[in-house]
Design an enzyme around this catalytic site. Structure first.
Site, PDB file in Angstrom:
ATOM      1  N   ASP A   1      34.168  43.339  41.791  1.00  0.00           N
ATOM      2  CA  ASP A   1      34.505  41.976  42.197  1.00  0.00           C
ATOM      3  C   ASP A   1      33.651  40.977  41.433  1.00  0.00           C
ATOM      4  O   ASP A   1      32.528  41.269  41.037  1.00  0.00           O
ATOM      5  CB  ASP A   1      34.233  41.783  43.700  1.00  0.00           C
ATOM      6  CG  ASP A   1      35.238  42.530  44.550  1.00  0.00           C
ATOM      7  OD1 ASP A   1      36.285  42.922  43.991  1.00  0.00           O
ATOM      8  OD2 ASP A   1      34.968  42.723  45.751  1.00  0.00           O
TER       9      ASP A   1
ATOM     10  N   ASP B   1      27.805  40.597  45.004  1.00  0.00           N
ATOM     11  CA  ASP B   1      27.786  42.034  45.287  1.00  0.00           C
ATOM     12  C   ASP B   1      28.346  42.826  44.112  1.00  0.00           C
ATOM     13  O   ASP B   1      27.815  43.860  43.730  1.00  0.00           O
ATOM     14  CB  ASP B   1      28.620  42.345  46.536  1.00  0.00           C
ATOM     15  CG  ASP B   1      27.851  42.027  47.801  1.00  0.00           C
ATOM     16  OD1 ASP B   1      26.622  41.748  47.690  1.00  0.00           O
ATOM     17  OD2 ASP B   1      28.465  42.043  48.882  1.00  0.00           O
TER      18      ASP B   1
ATOM     19  N   ASP C   1      31.823  38.663  42.350  1.00  0.00           N
ATOM     20  CA  ASP C   1      30.865  37.954  43.201  1.00  0.00           C
ATOM     21  C   ASP C   1      29.495  38.604  43.056  1.00  0.00           C
ATOM     22  O   ASP C   1      29.308  39.498  42.230  1.00  0.00           O
ATOM     23  CB  ASP C   1      31.333  37.967  44.669  1.00  0.00           C
ATOM     24  CG  ASP C   1      31.554  39.385  45.167  1.00  0.00           C
ATOM     25  OD1 ASP C   1      31.143  40.343  44.480  1.00  0.00           O
ATOM     26  OD2 ASP C   1      32.142  39.544  46.256  1.00  0.00           O
TER      27      ASP C   1
ATOM     28  N   GLU D   1      35.344  49.058  42.887  1.00  0.00           N
ATOM     29  CA  GLU D   1      34.548  48.742  44.060  1.00  0.00           C
ATOM     30  C   GLU D   1      35.457  48.573  45.264  1.00  0.00           C
ATOM     31  O   GLU D   1      36.400  47.782  45.232  1.00  0.00           O
ATOM     32  CB  GLU D   1      33.778  47.441  43.773  1.00  0.00           C
ATOM     33  CG  GLU D   1      33.124  46.821  44.955  1.00  0.00           C
ATOM     34  CD  GLU D   1      32.575  45.422  44.608  1.00  0.00           C
ATOM     35  OE1 GLU D   1      32.769  44.956  43.465  1.00  0.00           O
ATOM     36  OE2 GLU D   1      31.968  44.812  45.492  1.00  0.00           O
TER      37      GLU D   1
END
Ligand code: 28G
Length: 732
Positions: free
Chosen positions: A503, A507, A505, A430
């Site tokens: 990641d 997203d 998180d 990503e």
């Protein structure tokens, strides 16, 4: 006398040899001795109860995982006969439980319709059990018999009275010297028992777990039968038609064949076809499926071509077009089923095709004629599928040209030099900055990097042509090399490890879910082959004086901080007494779990306090959320102490105490790690941890994707509330 003795010996030898044969080659009888085989034992026993239900004598089946790891199945059928067997010189029940294949082949008229994949009968379960205890209520008396590894250890005796109650109760403990799996899994049994309840309408199956800490309990009971199954599979999809049901029977070569079909179109772009023969899930399809497909294609074609503004003469509509958005269950009962195919889950009986075909085609045509609005909705859906496929074909040409000339691998792909796919890995990364680190840190010989920018398209909601217009998706298809749709060929995979590296998180989790949905829906074979992985980058670096360490998850960090933090720190019960250290740690762990659940729920747009209030109002005992909060009372606290902040503060204080002298660095994204760090922690085959993505239960996965990705808020909310812990662990 002499002859009787001779017979007796001959019969004993038959038992001895039979039981030994099963124990010598268990895999031949139950498939394998791992998790599947272990659970298969349960199916064999339950199948006896199901047979009794199909014969019309049993309505309730109880299944319990006992605290000692054994399992009990109980039914309210007629009870296994206990009188002397006419030729075997022992009670019929002993014959049923010790002679191979004695399951239901006593007389030809009453064939065994149910039966596990291997249909080997409960005597195999007996042979493979350290012990088995059977209780039969019949003719006013309770009878009891016990076995060990297939041999009688306590002969049949009457142990009590039971009035007019009847039934069979079997408890067994699998032989752990034979199996490599040593515990029954709630989820696995739940899925099969639910399926059995759908397939055998009206039968009530009650399931309880007395072994695990959670004490789950569920009842499966569907008066709607396979129609309820269709509704279950389509929960959260938008229906375009009602659930349509057909059933009928016809003579086959070995006896009467009974067929039942339940179908419904939704606005989804995928197809779900689940077929069964004698309650066995025929994963590879077979003659019942081809019969259904042939009937559907022919009937819809006929109806659609006759319809105004329907299918035009020149339109080459395919069977695939006709099945887009379709969910269908086909369930047949065949007296002597032939199972073929690699996993013996493909129905081979030829006559079944014609029988299913004629039942479906006659009645489907009548149904369309009587419900023209539904007929029109189906034809419209099919035409949309057809047009989209035409558009996709054109779009694919472009993609394929890219794959064909080999030179035009996507510019963003940083390929590796090795060409043997079994040695190579593709990292889907990503963002550009992380892509940069991954690119400079990687092993150039075997590791390729494909940076993905922005959001990957949600394939659940997009049509194939739009999907192929998306640059990220096209890049992905070209890099993987297997083609797409009709040209798909898994043997062309350019890498045997495709690693999703996102990641840690929200997203990142979203992109990961989108990629998984894409692979699951459009390239399921990659997952089946075990080519898809999730990278496990660390979330934290913990520095202490001169040493530093990577920490993988929030849970790991919390555990570490709590251990350090509780050192010379007093935690008090609500009453004021100081907790002993182990209890304090358990309490902190509980608080950390509540915190994680609350966070997970919030990330999905819900409020934990409100969900909890709902769960309490509905009394849904299975709710994870509710369970976690209920556990607080063991320490004298209640949910309000958490929501008002007192306990949250306590957790923070302990953690803060643990943090003293440490420097905890949180990696917000992969991009924050330098090339060496990223390679060391996440990519280096020697050190990294990766999760392989499996299709352990395609039905559950499909539902989960639909639920989590779909538009319908209410079911999603309910699902998250009920499965808070699962979702949290899966991290979708
Ligand atoms: C609880 C765990 C698993 C069962 C029955 C009921 C009968 C039966 C079972 O017969 C074969 C057929 C007739 C002798 C059948 C009872 C007819 C009349 C039964 C079970 C041999 C065995 N009365 N319920 N087997 N019979 N439940 N549940 O195993 O000629 S097995």
């Amino acid at each position: 006398m002499a002859e009787e003795n001779g017979n007796y010996n001959a019969e004993n030898i038959q038992v001895l040899e039979g039981m030994e044969a099963v124990r010598k080659r268990p895999a031949m009888y139950i498939g394998d001795t791992g998790e599947r085989g272990y659970h298969h034992l349960v199916y064999e026993v339950v199948d006896n109860s199901i047979d009794e239900a199909l014969a019309g004598f049993c309505s309730v089946i109880d299944v319990v995982i006992n605290a000692d790891g054994s399992l009990t199945v109980q039914d309210n059928g007629r009870g296994i006969p206990v009188d002397m067997h006419p030729t075997q010189h022992k009670p019929a029940i002993e014959v049923v439980l010790t002679i191979l294949h004695a399951g239901g082949k006593f007389d030809g008229s009453n064939y065994k319709v149910s039966g596990g994949l291997h249909g080997v009968g409960v005597s195999c379960v007996n042979a493979l059990s350290e012990w088995m205890k059977v209780e039969v209520k019949r003719s006013g008396k309770v009878h009891h018999i016990e076995f060990s590894r297939g041999h009688v250890t306590k002969p049949l005796e009457v142990v009590g009275e039971c009035g007019d109650e009847t039934g069979t109760k079997v408890t067994f403990f699998p032989d752990h010297t034979i199996f490599t799996c040593h515990a029954f899994k709630w989820e696995i049994l739940c899925n099969r028992l639910r399926e059995l309840a759908f397939l055998n309408k009206g039968v009530k199956i009650h399931f309880r777990d007395d072994e695990g800490a959670d004490h789950h309990e569920e009842t499966f009971h569907y008066e709607g039968g396979i129609d309820a199954f269709t509704e279950y599979l389509n929960a959260n999809k938008k229906p375009l038609t009602p659930v349509i049901h057909f059933e009928g029977s016809a003579p086959g070569t070995t006896g009467t064949v009974v067929a039942e079909v339940s179908m419904q179109y939704t606005d989804s772009f995928s197809t779900l076809e689940q077929t069964y023969c004698n309650n066995i899930h025929t994963v590879e399809g077979g003659t019942h499926l081809s019969g259904f497909r042939a009937a559907l294609t022919r009937t819809v074609n006929k109806y659609g071509r006759a319809m105004k503004n329907g299918i035009k003469e020149k339109d080459a509509v395919t069977g695939d077009d006709m099945r887009e958005g379709l969910t269908v269950i086909v369930s047949v009962k065949v007296p002597q089923p032939q199972f073929e195919g690699q996993t013996k889950t493909k129905l081979g009986n030829g006559e079944v095709q014609g029988i299913v075909d004629s039942i479906v085609s006659d009645r489907l045509m009548t149904f369309f004629e009587e419900n023209p609005a539904v007929g029109e909705a189906v034809v419209n859906k099919i035409m949309m599928a057809f047009r989209a496929r035409e558009a996709a074909r054109k779009a694919r040409e472009t993609v394929r040209k890219g794959v064909m000339d080999g030179l035009s691998l996507p510019g963003k792909l940083r390929d590796c030099s090795e060409r043997d796919p079994s040695k190579t890995e593709l990292f889907l990364v990503e963002g550009d900055s992380a892509g940069g680190s991954a690119q400079s840190g990687r092993d150039r010989a075997t590791q390729a990097i494909l940076p993905l920018r922005g959001k990957v398209l949600n394939v659940e909601k997009a049509r194939v042509d739009r999907m192929l217009a998306n640059a990220e998706i096209r890049t992905l298809i070209t890099a993987i090399g297997c083609g797409f749709g009709e040209e798909w060929d898994v043997s062309k995979a350019r890498y045997h490890k495709i690693v999703i590296m996102t990641d840690a998180d929200v997203d990142g989790a979203h992109i990961r879910t989108l990629l998984l949905t894409f692979f699951y829906r459009k390239m399921p074979e990659l997952i089946e082959k075990g080519y898809v992985y999730l990278a496990q980058p660390p979330l934290y670096k913990v520095e202490r004086k001169k040493t530093s360490e990577y920490v993988l998850t929030d849970g790991d960090l919390t555990e570490r901080l709590l251990t350090l933090g509780l050192d010379d720190f007093e935690v008090k019960e609500k009453g004021g007494a100081v907790m002993p250290p182990e209890r304090a740690k358990d309490f902190m762990r509980l608080l950390a779990e509540i915190e994680a659940t609350e966070k997970m729920v919030a990330e999905r747009g819900f409020n934990a306090a409100a969900l909890l209030a709902d769960a309490e109002a509905q009394g849904s005992g299975a709710s994870m959320l509710r369970k976690e909060f209920t556990s607080l009372s063991g320490y004298g606290y209640g949910p309000e102490d958490w929501f008002k902040g007192e306990l949250r503060q306590l957790l923070d204080d302990v953690r803060a105490h643990g943090k003293q002298g440490l420097n905890v660095v949180r990696f917000k994204g992969l991009g924050e790690m330098d090339a060496d760090e990223l390679f060391d922690t996440t990519m280096n085959p020697e050190k990294r941890r990766m999760l392989r993505v499996t299709l352990s239960d395609a039905v559950a996965a499909d539902r989960m994707f639909t639920l989590l990705m779909g538009d319908e808020v209410e079911p999603r909310r309910k699902f998250i509330e009920e499965n808070a812990l699962n979702v949290r662990n899966l991290d979708f």
